[in-house]
Design a protein around this motif. Structure first.
Motif, PDB file in Angstrom:
ATOM      1  N   ASN A 156       0.805  -1.224   0.000  1.00  0.00           N
ATOM      2  CA  ASN A 156       0.000   0.000   0.000  1.00  0.00           C
ATOM      3  C   ASN A 156       0.835   1.269   0.000  1.00  0.00           C
ATOM      4  O   ASN A 156       0.556   2.219   0.727  1.00  0.00           O
ATOM      5  CB  ASN A 156      -0.939   0.019   1.227  1.00  0.00           C
ATOM      6  CG  ASN A 156      -2.132  -0.883   0.998  1.00  0.00           C
ATOM      7  OD1 ASN A 156      -2.390  -1.324  -0.114  1.00  0.00           O
ATOM      8  ND2 ASN A 156      -2.839  -1.178   2.054  1.00  0.00           N
ATOM      9  N   THR A 157       1.893   1.260  -0.785  1.00  0.00           N
ATOM     10  CA  THR A 157       2.687   2.490  -0.902  1.00  0.00           C
ATOM     11  C   THR A 157       2.259   3.256  -2.156  1.00  0.00           C
ATOM     12  O   THR A 157       1.785   2.659  -3.110  1.00  0.00           O
ATOM     13  CB  THR A 157       4.187   2.153  -1.035  1.00  0.00           C
ATOM     14  OG1 THR A 157       4.307   1.182  -2.083  1.00  0.00           O
ATOM     15  CG2 THR A 157       4.760   1.629   0.245  1.00  0.00           C
ATOM     16  N   PHE A 158       2.446   4.560  -2.075  1.00  0.00           N
ATOM     17  CA  PHE A 158       2.070   5.369  -3.232  1.00  0.00           C
ATOM     18  C   PHE A 158       3.080   5.161  -4.352  1.00  0.00           C
ATOM     19  O   PHE A 158       4.276   5.165  -4.123  1.00  0.00           O
ATOM     20  CB  PHE A 158       2.016   6.854  -2.845  1.00  0.00           C
ATOM     21  CG  PHE A 158       1.800   7.725  -4.040  1.00  0.00           C
ATOM     22  CD1 PHE A 158       2.845   8.421  -4.613  1.00  0.00           C
ATOM     23  CD2 PHE A 158       0.556   7.799  -4.637  1.00  0.00           C
ATOM     24  CE1 PHE A 158       2.659   9.195  -5.742  1.00  0.00           C
ATOM     25  CE2 PHE A 158       0.352   8.570  -5.762  1.00  0.00           C
ATOM     26  CZ  PHE A 158       1.404   9.266  -6.315  1.00  0.00           C
ATOM     27  N   ARG A 159       2.560   5.009  -5.556  1.00  0.00           N
ATOM     28  CA  ARG A 159       3.456   4.907  -6.702  1.00  0.00           C
ATOM     29  C   ARG A 159       2.986   5.890  -7.764  1.00  0.00           C
ATOM     30  O   ARG A 159       1.804   5.938  -8.082  1.00  0.00           O
ATOM     31  CB  ARG A 159       3.445   3.487  -7.244  1.00  0.00           C
ATOM     32  CG  ARG A 159       3.933   2.488  -6.195  1.00  0.00           C
ATOM     33  CD  ARG A 159       3.890   1.089  -6.688  1.00  0.00           C
ATOM     34  NE  ARG A 159       4.878   0.868  -7.732  1.00  0.00           N
ATOM     35  CZ  ARG A 159       4.990  -0.282  -8.395  1.00  0.00           C
ATOM     36  NH1 ARG A 159       4.191  -1.267  -8.123  1.00  0.00           N
ATOM     37  NH2 ARG A 159       5.890  -0.424  -9.332  1.00  0.00           N
TER      38      ARG A 159
ATOM     39  N   SER B  71       8.470  15.478 -16.502  1.00  0.00           N
ATOM     40  CA  SER B  71       9.491  15.647 -15.465  1.00  0.00           C
ATOM     41  C   SER B  71       8.821  15.825 -14.102  1.00  0.00           C
ATOM     42  O   SER B  71       9.382  15.463 -13.067  1.00  0.00           O
ATOM     43  CB  SER B  71      10.394  16.845 -15.768  1.00  0.00           C
ATOM     44  OG  SER B  71       9.632  18.033 -15.787  1.00  0.00           O
ATOM     45  N   CYS B  72       7.606  16.361 -14.118  1.00  0.00           N
ATOM     46  CA  CYS B  72       6.870  16.501 -12.845  1.00  0.00           C
ATOM     47  C   CYS B  72       6.640  15.133 -12.206  1.00  0.00           C
ATOM     48  O   CYS B  72       6.596  15.003 -10.986  1.00  0.00           O
ATOM     49  CB  CYS B  72       5.515  17.177 -13.070  1.00  0.00           C
ATOM     50  SG  CYS B  72       5.652  18.933 -13.374  1.00  0.00           S
TER      51      CYS B  72
ATOM     52  N   GLN C 225      10.220  11.024  -6.790  1.00  0.00           N
ATOM     53  CA  GLN C 225      11.317  11.222  -5.838  1.00  0.00           C
ATOM     54  C   GLN C 225      10.783  11.732  -4.501  1.00  0.00           C
ATOM     55  O   GLN C 225      11.216  11.300  -3.432  1.00  0.00           O
ATOM     56  CB  GLN C 225      12.319  12.235  -6.400  1.00  0.00           C
ATOM     57  CG  GLN C 225      13.089  11.762  -7.607  1.00  0.00           C
ATOM     58  CD  GLN C 225      14.109  10.693  -7.252  1.00  0.00           C
ATOM     59  OE1 GLN C 225      14.529  10.585  -6.102  1.00  0.00           O
ATOM     60  NE2 GLN C 225      14.491   9.902  -8.240  1.00  0.00           N
ATOM     61  N   LEU C 226       9.820  12.639  -4.616  1.00  0.00           N
ATOM     62  CA  LEU C 226       9.247  13.230  -3.395  1.00  0.00           C
ATOM     63  C   LEU C 226       8.535  12.182  -2.558  1.00  0.00           C
ATOM     64  O   LEU C 226       8.568  12.207  -1.321  1.00  0.00           O
ATOM     65  CB  LEU C 226       8.271  14.343  -3.800  1.00  0.00           C
ATOM     66  CG  LEU C 226       7.831  15.321  -2.728  1.00  0.00           C
ATOM     67  CD1 LEU C 226       9.016  16.019  -2.100  1.00  0.00           C
ATOM     68  CD2 LEU C 226       6.888  16.351  -3.320  1.00  0.00           C
ATOM     69  N   SER C 227       7.895  11.251  -3.261  1.00  0.00           N
ATOM     70  CA  SER C 227       7.153  10.224  -2.521  1.00  0.00           C
ATOM     71  C   SER C 227       8.099   9.325  -1.737  1.00  0.00           C
ATOM     72  O   SER C 227       7.701   8.723  -0.742  1.00  0.00           O
ATOM     73  CB  SER C 227       6.304   9.393  -3.484  1.00  0.00           C
ATOM     74  OG  SER C 227       7.123   8.600  -4.309  1.00  0.00           O
TER      75      SER C 227
END
Lengths: 300, 305
Positions: free
Chosen positions: B39-42, B232-233, B239-241
């Protein structure tokens, strides 16, 4: 005479191809103006330019007296409806939905009038049938109904009877006549099916190679194409004196030829001309149709 | 103009293409959710959703050309500029709706993997980045469809998207190359007089220059190229996640320190890319505005058939 649409020396070039080459025409108000020309003459290009789909390379036109360069041309265009080539309808929508979309685009306050228009074009009972499933004639009629949304005064129809069966052709013809006579809508209709145009048009513009070769009213055209006798003589002045004496209606068409719109016995004519010292070179019966008039004009 | 926008939205949102795309988007999300045990954000599924917006956008705009209904609009007094802008706005609506109908169930089913209560700010940044990416892609698709005047622009948009995604991943990979690698590590011990106790040690690390490291003007060009890709966003959101929970909320200095450590091996990378998130969004939206403006200038001169 009041003109709804006037073009002045319009040129339209697509790279090296010249589609319109100085086209000047005038569409009188209340007329059914038939634009006659061969394939590739420039009829559709002219309609696209007038509708604002394309910009002319040079020249100008005015709709209801407003020049194309003025901002008010937008208001003038709203008084116009057009069906260019194929009908512009959403194929995945019903007839009613298409009309609603057009009504909302024009900012018409309510859906009042949609039923009337659909009845006028004979599509009142199509129900939930999508336009994709319509016959070609039905699509054409829906295209005309969409073009009539907003009660335009000028209707541009580009070859509306192409591909239709005889029944469809009759229906479109009757619809156009009804619109012109009952609602006083000026219609600019282009076609190369001259026999159909002959039943509709009050004015004609003959187009060839991107320019108007001749503009003529239907009355004038009928006068010019009615049954007559073509006489070739050695002295047309003598011929004129003879015909005046006989009280015959005639028209001099060249230095040696004349059209005589009355049946005169050849023997009598020959005798009268001989008395005047004029030789009758040849006589032939001429019965011009719109087709032969057109071919003579543009060269067959 | 408002009427035209309403009209265009009606056509887009009532189309089968939009329905198909929304179903497809939900399906893609579902696949990732139910294949992930943790259940991790991808962020990756949302890349496909951004590309999938090409379907309703290209078909919605392309229908106006194929059905000829653009002629009705131009005859009714709508200008080409207004038409193109209405298509862009409808494309943005398509993108926002498609993204929201996938993000909300995604977050709910993964038990707030995207917007955890302990760090909602990070989640909101990710949402903003994904929204920017999807909207930017949709705007570009809309403009391209108007310029090509065909529904088949969907193929061009698909190919272009693949190229842009590959390009941004390649550019990021290049920029993350370190300037040098650690080579052999040797340690010299200093013993006391007895020879038994270590009193000191001298560590020597060999450094090997990395020839793949991009520097100077080439690096600047890569950076611009990376920024110009709307996808690129997605890289940044991804990366932020992975960034630790406290990083995003930390003061600037702490965040800078974190990212410096993060990129210690990759010290040449411009870590401000990951600190100033507003820049990423501003770049992408600015790029869209410029692309749209150029599209308008070209479309106005086009002959409508």
């Amino acid at each position: 005479m009041e003109y709804v649409l006037r073009t002045n020396d319009i040129h339209k070039r697509y790279r090296r191809y010249v589609a319109l080459d100085g086209l000047t025409m005038n569409v009188p108000k209340g007329s059914v103006y038939g634009l006659v020309g061969r394939n590739g003459a420039g009829k559709t290009t002219l309609m696209r330019v007038v509708c604002g789909l394309q910009e002319p390379t040079s020249g100008s036109y005015s709709i209801y007296g407003i020049d194309r360069s003025e901002r008010r041309i937008v208001q003038s265009r709203r008084r116009m409806g057009a069906v260019i080539e194929k009908p512009a309808i959403y194929l995945n929508m019903t007839a009613r939905e298409n009309m609603k979309v057009q009504y909302s685009l024009l900012g018409l306050p309510s859906d009042e009038g949609i039923d009337e228009l659909l009845t006028l074009v004979g599509l009142a009972d199509t129900g939930k049938k999508k336009a994709r499933r319509f016959s070609l004639g039905m699509k054409q009629r829906l295209g005309i109904a969409v073009a009539l949304a907003g009660s335009p005064d000028l209707l541009l129809l580009d070859e509306p009877i192409n591909g239709l069966d005889p029944q469809g052709i009759v229906e479109i013809r009757e619809l156009i006549l009804k619109l012109n006579r009952e609602r006083n809508i000026t219609v600019l209709i282009s076609s190369h099916i001259l026999s159909e145009l002959a039943l509709l048009a009050t004015h004609y513009g003959f187009v060839d190679k991107g320019r108007i070769v001749r503009e003529i009213s239907a009355e004038e055209l009928e006068r010019q194409t009615r049954k007559c006798m073509k006489a070739e003589v050695s002295d047309t002045r003598a011929l004129a004196r003879v015909l005046d004496r006989l009280g015959a209606e005639y028209e001099m068409i060249s230095d040696t030829e004349a059209k005589i719109y009355q049946k005169i016995p050849i023997t009598q004519l020959t005798k009268e001309l001989m008395n005047e010292g004029c030789e009758l070179i040849s006589v032939s019966e001429a019965d011009e149709s719109l087709e032969s008039y057109f071919i003579d004009l543009v060269g067959g | 103009m408002l009427r035209l926008i309403k009209n265009t939205l009606r056509v887009h949102l009532h189309s089968k293409a939009f329905l198909f795309s929304c179903t497809g988007a939900l399906g893609i999300c579902g696949m990732y959710i139910f294949n992930d045990e943790h259940n991790t954000f991808r962020a990756v599924p949302f890349l496909f959703i951004a590309v999938l917006t090409a379907v309703p956008v290209c078909f919605g705009a392309g229908t106006e050309f194929s059905d000829g209904t653009l002629r009705n609009k131009l005859t009714a007094g709508v200008t080409k500029t207004q038409f193109l802008m209405a298509q862009v706005i409808a494309a943005i609506a398509d993108a926002v709706i498609m993204l929201l109908i996938t993000l909300i169930p995604y977050d709910l089913i993964t038990q707030n993997a995207l917007l955890p209560s302990q760090n909602t700010a990070k989640g909101l940044w990710i949402v903003l980045l994904l929204l920017t990416m999807t909207v930017a892609a949709a705007v570009i698709f809309a403009v391209l469809t108007c310029l090509t005047q065909t529904k088949m622009a969907v193929l061009l948009c698909g190919i272009m998207s693949v190229g842009l995604v590959a390009g941004s991943m390649w550019a990021e990979g290049k920029m993350l190359q370190p300037e040098e690698y650690q080579g052999n590590r040797s340690e010299l011990f200093v013993y006391d007089e007895s020879g038994e106790n270590i009193i000191d040690s001298i560590v020597t690390v060999e450094t090997i220059p990395n020839n793949s490291c991009v520097k100077g003007k080439a690096r600047a060009a890569l950076y611009v190229g990376f920024r110009l890709s709307p996808f690129s966003c997605l890289n940044i959101a991804d990366q932020l996640s992975h960034a630790c929970v406290d990083t995003v909320n930390a003061p600037d200095a702490a965040r800078a320190k974190y990212y410096e450590n993060r990129f210690e091996e990759h010290c040449d990378f411009n870590c401000s890319a990951y600190i100033d998130l507003w820049k990423a969004i501003a770049w992408t939206l600015g790029e869209c505005a410029v692309f749209t403006a150029i599209g308008v200038m070209i479309f106005r001169k086009r002959n409508i058939i």
